[in-house]
Design an enzyme around this catalytic site. Structure first.
Site, mmCIF file in Angstrom:
data_model
loop_
_atom_site.group_PDB
_atom_site.id
_atom_site.type_symbol
_atom_site.label_atom_id
_atom_site.label_comp_id
_atom_site.label_asym_id
_atom_site.label_seq_id
_atom_site.Cartn_x
_atom_site.Cartn_y
_atom_site.Cartn_z
ATOM 1 C CE LYS A 1 -18.437 -7.593 -10.223
ATOM 2 N NZ LYS A 1 -18.704 -8.751 -11.050
ATOM 3 C CE LYS B 1 -24.609 -7.253 -5.137
ATOM 4 N NZ LYS B 1 -24.384 -7.709 -6.490
ATOM 5 C CE LYS C 1 -21.927 -15.796 -7.387
ATOM 6 N NZ LYS C 1 -21.835 -15.644 -8.835
#
Ligand code: ADP
Ligand code: TRP
Length: 332
Positions: free
Chosen positions: A111, A194, A197
């Site tokens: 992230k 993966k 969102k």
């Protein structure tokens, strides 16, 4: 009765990874466990977010939990920030968490990306807040998708080291429950990434609220490989897209991967894509209409559910927080 706790961030529409990796598995605990399902709004602000839509996203996730089969009469649904206790326990845990442990967290690395110095302290401390969410309820079991395994191990490590110092009764060690037919759903555009969102491509994920046409379009465009579908699980090696689509078909039709593979062995991807579209529409249609109905007509009901859930969460967590302060030497 054993206690189960899990949560999802209110950061936009939920996808079938969230459903198959998490919510779908939660439904099965409701009759046998004391269930707490949280909407983790404090985690949602660890990255840049829009304060205008945060509240709406929280109500959407509450509607999605109910639409996907969580019954508020059996399980408490609540917002993480309603009991202020999670943030408070987070601090107590943070002071017992070596930075070296956090430096290993792969989700932070993903992230934060290359801009590590600009990532917030909150993003870095994210797994400690998650540990607080779990430990403050003395949860026995935590059903999550596979990507959360490392965070749960950290929660156990924090609990274990604090128990060693302050007494074994301080925290229960939570058991990660990574189960269900699809604990790691992959992107439709890349079978090695993966489903998430935050993927920039909307075609990478199927949302719970996608229409039948959107589902069909996304599956039609899903990445494949040039070979016919194999017969055995071993032959899926090196074929991540085939594995993902077959796994999804099995999960959506309540069949084992092996059974799904028998149906399509030797056929090309188009047969599988057609059947998978049908299965997703069948499964997601009722969920999305229930979500839309709740959001359109039943806002007051959603708020009551969250208020009741919040009260239960507050009662349990305040008691445990008090006990923790005491065991750590705060005598007030
Ligand atoms: P996201 O990762 O999409 O931002 P969250 O972090 O809020 O979503 O995840 C909520 C739950 O959904 C967690 O239990 C997580 O493990 C699960 N989950 C998320 N993505 C997937 C996936 N692709 N496959 C399986 N489970 C997933
Ligand atoms: N970190 C989890 C995720 O991104 C969400 C989460 C926060 C959670 N607190 C939790 C999951 C406590 C289980 C238990 O998916």
């Amino acid at each position: 009765m054993k206690r189960v706790l899990s949560g999802i961030q209110p950061t936009g529409d939920l996808h079938i990874g969230n459903y198959l990796g998490a919510i779908h598995n939660w439904v099965g605990y409701q009759d046998t466990h004391d269930c707490l399902f949280c909407i983790v709004d404090l985690h949602a602000i660890t990255v840049l977010y829009d304060p205008e839509t945060l509240g709406e996203n929280v109500e959407f996730v509450a509607a999605a939990y109910i639409g996907a089969g969580i019954d508020p009469k059996k399980a408490a649904i609540f917002v993480q920030s309603h009991p202020r206790t999670h943030s408070e326990l987070h601090w107590l845990l943070a002071c017992h968490t070596p930075m070296g442990w956090l430096n290993r967290m792969t989700q932070f690395k993903e992230k934060a990306g290359k801009k590590k110095d600009q990532a917030s302290l909150g993003l870095y401390a994210y797994p400690v807040l998650m540990a607080a969410d779990i430990l403050i309820y003395q949860a026995d079991e935590v059903p999550v998708g596979e990507d959360q395994k490392q965070h749960l191990e950290l929660a156990r490590d924090i609990a274990q080291s604090m128990n060693q110092r302050y007494g074994e009764t301080l925290f229960k060690l939570p058991e990660p429950m990574i189960q269900g037919p699809a604990p790691r759903v992959m992107s439709l555009r890349d079978g090695t990434a993966k489903m998430s969102k935050s993927d920039p491509s909307a075609y990478s994920r199927i949302l719970l609220r996608d229409s039948a046409d959107e589902i069909a379009q996304k599956i039609r465009k899903a990445k494949t490989d040039p070979h016919p579908l194999p017969e055995t699980v071993a032959d899926l090696e090196g074929r991540p897209e085939a594995k993902n689509l077959l796994t999804l078909y099995g999960a959506m039709t309540n069949q084992k991967l092996e059974e799904a593979m028998k149906i399509f062995a030797g056929q090309n991807f188009s047969a599988l894509k057609e059947a998978l579209t049908e299965a997703c529409v069948q499964k997601l249609g009722p969920i999305s209409s229930e979500i839309n109905k709740l959001l359109q007509d039943d806002r007051a009901y959603l708020r009551t559910v969250l208020k009741d859930g919040g009260e239960k969460a507050r009662t349990i967590s305040e008691k445990n927080l008090e006990k923790t302060y005491h065991q750590l030497g705060f005598k007030v």
